[in-house]
Design a protein around this motif. Structure first.
Motif, short mmCIF file in Angstrom:
data_model
loop_
_atom_site.label_atom_id
_atom_site.label_comp_id
_atom_site.label_asym_id
_atom_site.label_seq_id
_atom_site.Cartn_x
_atom_site.Cartn_y
_atom_site.Cartn_z
N LEU A 184 0.70 -1.13 0.03
CA LEU A 184 -0.06 -0.03 0.00
C LEU A 184 0.87 1.32 0.05
O LEU A 184 2.08 1.37 0.35
CB LEU A 184 -0.97 0.00 1.36
CG LEU A 184 -1.75 -1.18 1.36
CD1 LEU A 184 -2.66 -0.93 2.37
CD2 LEU A 184 -2.72 -1.07 0.00
N GLY A 185 0.25 2.38 -0.44
CA GLY A 185 1.00 3.64 -0.48
C GLY A 185 0.28 4.48 -1.47
O GLY A 185 -0.97 3.99 -2.04
N ARG A 186 0.79 5.62 -1.83
CA ARG A 186 0.07 6.49 -2.89
C ARG A 186 -0.05 5.80 -4.13
O ARG A 186 -0.94 5.96 -4.73
CB ARG A 186 0.64 8.00 -2.88
CG ARG A 186 0.15 8.86 -3.88
CD ARG A 186 0.77 10.24 -3.99
NE ARG A 186 0.51 10.86 -5.06
CZ ARG A 186 0.62 10.76 -6.32
NH1 ARG A 186 1.38 9.90 -6.87
NH2 ARG A 186 0.12 11.64 -7.11
N VAL A 187 1.10 5.16 -4.34
CA VAL A 187 1.29 4.21 -5.51
C VAL A 187 1.28 3.01 -5.02
O VAL A 187 2.29 2.41 -4.35
CB VAL A 187 2.63 4.55 -6.26
CG1 VAL A 187 2.59 3.65 -7.57
CG2 VAL A 187 2.48 5.94 -7.04
N VAL A 188 0.21 2.10 -5.24
CA VAL A 188 0.18 0.83 -5.06
C VAL A 188 0.80 -0.13 -5.81
O VAL A 188 0.71 0.04 -6.81
CB VAL A 188 -1.30 0.41 -4.58
CG1 VAL A 188 -1.49 -1.05 -4.28
CG2 VAL A 188 -2.00 1.26 -3.65
N VAL A 189 1.71 -1.16 -4.94
CA VAL A 189 2.57 -2.00 -5.56
C VAL A 189 1.59 -3.42 -5.84
O VAL A 189 1.52 -3.87 -4.61
CB VAL A 189 3.80 -2.12 -5.41
CG1 VAL A 189 4.46 -3.12 -6.62
CG2 VAL A 189 4.61 -0.85 -5.66
N LEU A 190 1.23 -3.96 -6.89
CA LEU A 190 0.54 -5.18 -7.04
C LEU A 190 1.27 -6.19 -7.77
O LEU A 190 1.79 -5.97 -9.03
CB LEU A 190 -0.87 -5.08 -7.83
CG LEU A 190 -1.45 -6.43 -7.97
CD1 LEU A 190 -2.14 -7.10 -6.68
CD2 LEU A 190 -2.84 -6.22 -9.04
N THR A 191 1.69 -7.26 -7.17
CA THR A 191 2.66 -8.39 -7.64
C THR A 191 1.85 -9.50 -7.78
O THR A 191 1.18 -10.06 -6.70
CB THR A 191 3.86 -8.75 -6.61
OG1 THR A 191 4.52 -7.26 -6.66
CG2 THR A 191 4.50 -9.35 -7.52
N ALA A 192 1.58 -10.05 -8.93
CA ALA A 192 0.90 -11.43 -9.18
C ALA A 192 2.04 -12.52 -9.63
O ALA A 192 3.01 -12.13 -10.52
CB ALA A 192 0.05 -11.20 -10.39
N GLU A 193 1.99 -13.54 -9.09
CA GLU A 193 3.35 -14.63 -9.30
C GLU A 193 2.69 -15.68 -9.96
O GLU A 193 1.18 -16.10 -9.85
CB GLU A 193 3.69 -15.11 -8.03
CG GLU A 193 4.58 -13.89 -7.25
CD GLU A 193 5.07 -14.78 -5.89
OE1 GLU A 193 4.77 -15.67 -5.44
OE2 GLU A 193 5.76 -13.87 -5.10
N ASP A 194 3.39 -16.49 -10.90
CA ASP A 194 3.13 -17.54 -11.70
C ASP A 194 1.74 -17.29 -12.32
O ASP A 194 0.72 -18.17 -12.19
CB ASP A 194 2.94 -18.63 -10.85
CG ASP A 194 3.04 -20.12 -11.51
OD1 ASP A 194 3.06 -19.83 -13.03
OD2 ASP A 194 2.65 -21.10 -11.12
N VAL A 195 1.87 -16.21 -13.30
CA VAL A 195 0.65 -16.03 -13.97
C VAL A 195 0.68 -16.99 -15.35
O VAL A 195 1.21 -16.84 -15.91
CB VAL A 195 0.59 -14.65 -14.52
CG1 VAL A 195 -0.75 -14.11 -15.22
CG2 VAL A 195 0.47 -13.56 -13.03
N ARG A 196 -0.72 -17.48 -15.65
CA ARG A 196 -0.67 -18.15 -16.94
C ARG A 196 -2.00 -18.03 -17.73
O ARG A 196 -3.08 -17.80 -17.03
CB ARG A 196 -0.72 -19.87 -16.52
CG ARG A 196 0.45 -20.21 -15.72
CD ARG A 196 0.49 -21.83 -15.42
NE ARG A 196 1.73 -22.23 -15.01
CZ ARG A 196 2.45 -23.44 -15.16
NH1 ARG A 196 1.67 -24.10 -15.92
NH2 ARG A 196 3.38 -23.86 -14.50
#
Length: 648
Positions: free
Chosen positions: A58-70
């Motif tokens: 979380l933050g002003r700019v949120v960082v979203l990380t998705a792992e092993d996307v298929r």
């Protein structure tokens, strides 16, 4: 109980939400949102999407990380490996910017170690076409992406119909002042041949933008080099191209594996032009380059729709070297002295010049012809070659379902021309049935002699040849052919005619043996030859000069490439020192022998008797003679005179 006594209980209740929030963060898993994310992603691209893990910072700019996307394959393709997968997909989300723009704003997206398995079936159904929902016209997209980066990507592309199995190492390249550009190193096979290359494109996000997308591509397929530079306005559909294509290599026949278009063997080449694509057709225009020592320009279009390749074009040369076109008739193309030839090509040319046979005997490749429909118009303003007399060349080539038409094939010679129609039709056992009808129309004798550096003489040669035959090469077709050849000429120079036009390179000794001066004017020449099963019989060949009448008899075996020709002369005045026998020209085409025919005694009578005997068979050639000489009636008068009964 006093209020002070109730304080601990109040504090306990007041702190309960904080405790619950702390416990929630302690045990919270963003993976709970995976089903929602998968549904949204699958709906966006029309293909099942799976995610192993989700993380959010979380933050002003949120960082979203998705792992092993298929991303799964479509129906009809194997399930594993999937169409695409990535070790991690990292998206930075600007919350404030998204609220202001009323759209999801992603300042930066990074794809880590993506792997793409792009494949197609023999029927050309592919797994890389995604059903991406576009925004309605006039409505802005609900997704805004600023920068896309790719690190350590790999793409494996398998296209059976092109015999292609390619591996691309893909990453984005950072350049000052521009968005990261897509770059790839290419290895593998294309059309069954090894291929390597490097590609540098524009920003990945610009692939679907209505703006020019930069492209630079360098490919090496064995000794063949291909360069492609320019822009595409619609890269995914190959439309809106402003591309410059440069191709160079030792032999254009090697391009067949890359283009799918059958091309005869050529000397080394370098051609460039503008490439674009529309309606399943590649168009190579503004062509400029050379093939061997022949310059070339024009336009070619290659259609890829349907089961057959369709090629159309208009090509032009200011100057063509006929040796460079040798591959079209089954000869080794080019010369030993052609600049840029490989050592192997020079060895092949030297071997070809040293071999016993002269007629082109390279088999015609029927499968290549039957897989492609071709319609090409070609013209050359001037022609060079080994003492060839031709001034210009024009050909209209059409190949449809394996049937080859040259109609017409025209060679300019001074003010006249050689013009013919040639048809090659597939026959049984890999052979071609050939038919040719060629007319020799007022060929300028002075131009014929200029080609051999003999600048004397005048007159014209005309006639007609008709040939039919079958075989798997031009040598085989002629070696089994049937047909006729008639020729007529008036005026000219005998020395040039015998030595240069016949191609036998007869020495002055031959002329002396026939009793012919080295420089004597030609009154008339007529010929009537018949081709039967590959043997050209000299039914009537007659040459009339100021001093002597010369007749030729015998045959030319095209199948064995052997000569058996006799020249006999009748003097018009008293001469001494001539041999009382025929002159025999015998042996192979490449190494003929010339000399008196021993054992034969020539019974020489008066000139009038000999003239009548030699001229009688040619009376039937009068229509051809009249067509050939126009207003010059020397041949016609001679034949009419010889057709009358001889004086007793």
């Amino acid at each position: 109980m006093t209020r002070l006594d109730q304080l601990p209980r109040w504090l306990a209740w007041a702190s309960l939400p904080l405790v619950i929030l702390l416990l929630l963060f302690a045990f919270w898993s963003w993976d709970w949102f995976i089903p929602l994310a998968e549904r949204r992603a699958s709906a966006a691209i029309g293909r099942p999407v799976t995610i192993a893990h989700l993380h959010l910072r979380l933050g002003r700019v949120v960082v979203l990380t998705a792992e092993d996307v298929r991303i799964a394959n479509p129906p009809g393709f194997v399930a594993d490996p999937p169409f695409a997968q990535a070790e991690r997909l990292i998206a930075r989300i600007d919350l404030l910017g998204s609220w202001r723009a009323a759209a999801l704003v992603l300042p930066e997206v990074e794809i880590v170690k993506p792997v793409v398995e792009a494949a197609a079936h023999e029927d050309r159904r592919s797994n890389w076409v995604l059903d991406v929902a576009a925004a309605p016209p006039g409505q802005p997209s609900s997704l805004r992406i600023g920068t896309l980066r790719i690190t350590e990507g790999v793409a494996h592309i398998v296209l059976p119909h092109l015999e292609a199995d390619l591996r691309l190492a893909i990453a984005t390249r950072e350049e000052a002042g521009t968005a990261p550009r897509l770059a790839a190193d290419i290895t593998g096979t294309y059309a069954g041949q090894p291929i390597t290359g490097q590609a540098l494109g524009g920003a990945v996000l610009d692939l679907q933008a209505d703006a020019p997308w930069a492209l630079s591509l360098q490919l090496a397929n064995g000794p063949t080099r291909i360069s492609l530079e320019g822009t595409l306005r619609d890269p995914l559909a190959l439309r809106g191209a402003e591309l410059r294509l440069v191709m160079q290599g030792p032999d254009m026949a090697l391009l067949e594996k890359l283009t799918g278009v059958p091309i005869p063997r050529t000397p080394n080449y370098e051609v460039a032009g503008r490439l674009d694509y529309a309606e399943d057709r590649f168009r190579f225009s503004e062509i400029a380059g050379r093939v061997g020592q022949t310059d070339i320009d024009g336009t070619l279009t290659v259609g890829t729709a349907g089961t057959r390749v369709n090629v159309e074009g208009e090509l032009h040369s200011r100057r063509v070297d006929l040796a460079d076109l040798g591959g079209f008739i089954g000869e080794e193309p080019g010369r030993v002295t052609t600049p840029g030839q490989t050592p192997e090509q020079r060895r092949d040319l030297a071997r070809n010049e040293a071999r016993a046979r002269m007629l082109p005997d390279e088999p015609i490749n029927l499968p290549k012809l039957q897989s492609t429909d071709i319609r090409i118009s070609y013209r050359a303003d001037s022609v060079i070659g080994r003492n060839v007399p031709f001034d210009s060349l024009r050909a209209e080539l059409e190949i449809k379902e394996g049937v080859v038409h040259l109609r017409p094939l025209t060679l300019g010679v001074g003010r006249g021309q050689i013009a013919g129609n040639v048809t090659l039709t597939p026959a049984e056992e890999g052979r071609m049935q050939a038919e040719a009808d060629v007319q020799f129309q007022r060929l300028d004798l002075s131009r014929l002699m200029q080609a051999t550096r003999t600048f004397e003489g005048a007159g014209t040669i005309s006639g007609r040849a008709r040939i039919q035959g079958a075989g798997n090469s031009f040598a085989a077709i002629l070696g089994a052919g049937n047909g006729t050849l008639t020729l007529a000429m008036s005026g000219g120079n005998l020395s040039a005619l015998l030595v240069d036009l016949s191609g036998l390179r007869l020495a002055n000794a031959l002329l002396s043996s026939l009793g012919v001066p080295g420089r004597t004017a030609v009154q008339c020449f007529v010929g009537d030859l018949v081709l039967q099963r590959g043997v050209l019989n000299l039914r009537t060949v007659l040459l009339d000069t100021e001093d002597v009448l010369v007749a030729a008899t015998g045959s030319v075996n095209l199948a064995r490439e052997r000569l058996d020709v006799r020249l006999r002369s009748e003097s018009k005045s008293f001469t001494i020192g001539t041999l009382p026998t025929s002159i025999l020209i015998a042996g192979s085409f490449r190494n003929p022998s010339v000399g008196p025919e021993l054992g034969e005694l020539a019974a020489r009578g008066g000139a009038a008797v000999g003239l009548a005997a030699l001229l009688a068979p040619v009376a039937g050639l009068l229509p051809t003679i009249q067509f050939g000489i126009g207003e010059d009636n020397r041949c016609e008068a001679m034949v009419r005179r010889g057709a009358r009964p001889a004086a007793r």
